[in-house]
Write a protein that holds these residues in place. Sequence first.
Motif, mmCIF file in Angstrom:
data_model
loop_
_atom_site.group_PDB
_atom_site.id
_atom_site.type_symbol
_atom_site.label_atom_id
_atom_site.label_comp_id
_atom_site.label_asym_id
_atom_site.label_seq_id
_atom_site.Cartn_x
_atom_site.Cartn_y
_atom_site.Cartn_z
ATOM 1 N N CYS A 96 -18.064 -46.536 24.201
ATOM 2 C CA CYS A 96 -16.736 -45.363 24.846
ATOM 3 C C CYS A 96 -16.671 -43.856 24.316
ATOM 4 O O CYS A 96 -17.734 -43.762 23.523
ATOM 5 C CB CYS A 96 -15.707 -46.153 22.710
ATOM 6 S SG CYS A 96 -14.529 -45.756 23.383
ATOM 7 N N ASP A 134 -14.905 -42.519 22.454
ATOM 8 C CA ASP A 134 -14.851 -42.309 20.773
ATOM 9 C C ASP A 134 -14.961 -41.719 20.204
ATOM 10 O O ASP A 134 -16.691 -41.736 19.771
ATOM 11 C CB ASP A 134 -14.718 -44.498 20.105
ATOM 12 C CG ASP A 134 -13.995 -43.886 18.824
ATOM 13 O OD1 ASP A 134 -12.636 -44.649 19.212
ATOM 14 O OD2 ASP A 134 -13.996 -43.413 17.729
ATOM 15 N N GLY A 158 -13.459 -47.556 26.413
ATOM 16 C CA GLY A 158 -13.795 -48.441 27.050
ATOM 17 C C GLY A 158 -14.741 -48.996 26.886
ATOM 18 O O GLY A 158 -14.919 -50.276 27.018
ATOM 19 N N HIS A 183 -16.822 -51.042 20.218
ATOM 20 C CA HIS A 183 -16.928 -50.995 18.880
ATOM 21 C C HIS A 183 -15.292 -50.824 18.071
ATOM 22 O O HIS A 183 -14.501 -51.722 18.816
ATOM 23 C CB HIS A 183 -16.768 -48.876 18.251
ATOM 24 C CG HIS A 183 -15.461 -47.981 18.761
ATOM 25 N ND1 HIS A 183 -14.186 -47.970 18.140
ATOM 26 C CD2 HIS A 183 -15.295 -48.254 20.601
ATOM 27 C CE1 HIS A 183 -13.805 -47.329 18.916
ATOM 28 N NE2 HIS A 183 -13.973 -46.935 20.110
ATOM 29 N N CYS A 198 -10.821 -49.404 18.634
ATOM 30 C CA CYS A 198 -10.961 -49.059 19.944
ATOM 31 C C CYS A 198 -9.631 -48.761 21.119
ATOM 32 O O CYS A 198 -8.747 -49.914 21.241
ATOM 33 C CB CYS A 198 -11.458 -49.734 21.010
ATOM 34 S SG CYS A 198 -11.941 -49.015 22.816
ATOM 35 N N GLY A 199 -9.444 -47.667 20.814
ATOM 36 C CA GLY A 199 -7.405 -47.450 21.718
ATOM 37 C C GLY A 199 -7.827 -47.976 22.802
ATOM 38 O O GLY A 199 -6.606 -48.304 23.072
HETATM 39 ZN ZN LIG Z 1 -12.934 -47.199 22.161
#
Ligand SMILES: [Zn+2]
Length: 217
Positions: free
Chosen positions: A39, A41, A64, A98, A101-102
């Motif tokens: 990701c 992130d 994602g 992870h 995760c948004g």
């Molecule tokens: Zn993520």
Amino acid sequence: MNRLRAGYARFRTSVFPGVAPALQKLAHGQAPEALLITCSDSRVMPEMILQAEPGQIFPIRLAGNLVPRPGVDPSGIAATVEYAVRALKVADIIVCGHSGCGAMKELMERAHTHDLPDVTSWLEYAGPSARWLRSSLEEAKNLSDAERLQLISEANVLAQLDHLQQHQAVRDGLAAGTLALHGWMFDIPNGELREFNEKTGVFEPMVVELENERLVA
Ligand SMILES: [Zn+2]
């Protein structure tokens, strides 16, 4: 921005001298060990987590850690996967999800995506998996939100491994026995990696050997 600039200054004075020989050697080409799809992130830091040297990891980072199936549109992801497998001949491909995760939260809470149209279409584009993932949540109604997020994030890693296997270069590498696929999850607060165990069907803490000591990472 100033902190990033100050970081660059520290890199030039303190870090670069140590890695200069490696970078100069790598200036003529790379032979990374693995393609790592994770990701975007900011809390997932593959080089730090794996203590990787320059040239070791060939990364794809995107919301994602989604891998669209091959097909319709020209895809930078498909091109990068193909290049990693056929040109760089990586031995392993890792899909690493992870905690927290948004993108996976957006999948869970579809009502909130009205102001994120590109995220919504990306999640749909990258997956028939999106529908499968949501339906798997339907069967897990009695779980807490945190447990549901973990479940969907783990299932997403497996879905993306499935998508990867539909790419011709990956299929060829697997058939030739020159390529292996791995599913990982990174837990942000604990700094722990878990890997999918095909035999048990669950993500388990990664066991590593270090200087004759058996450690659970
Ligand atoms: Zn993520």
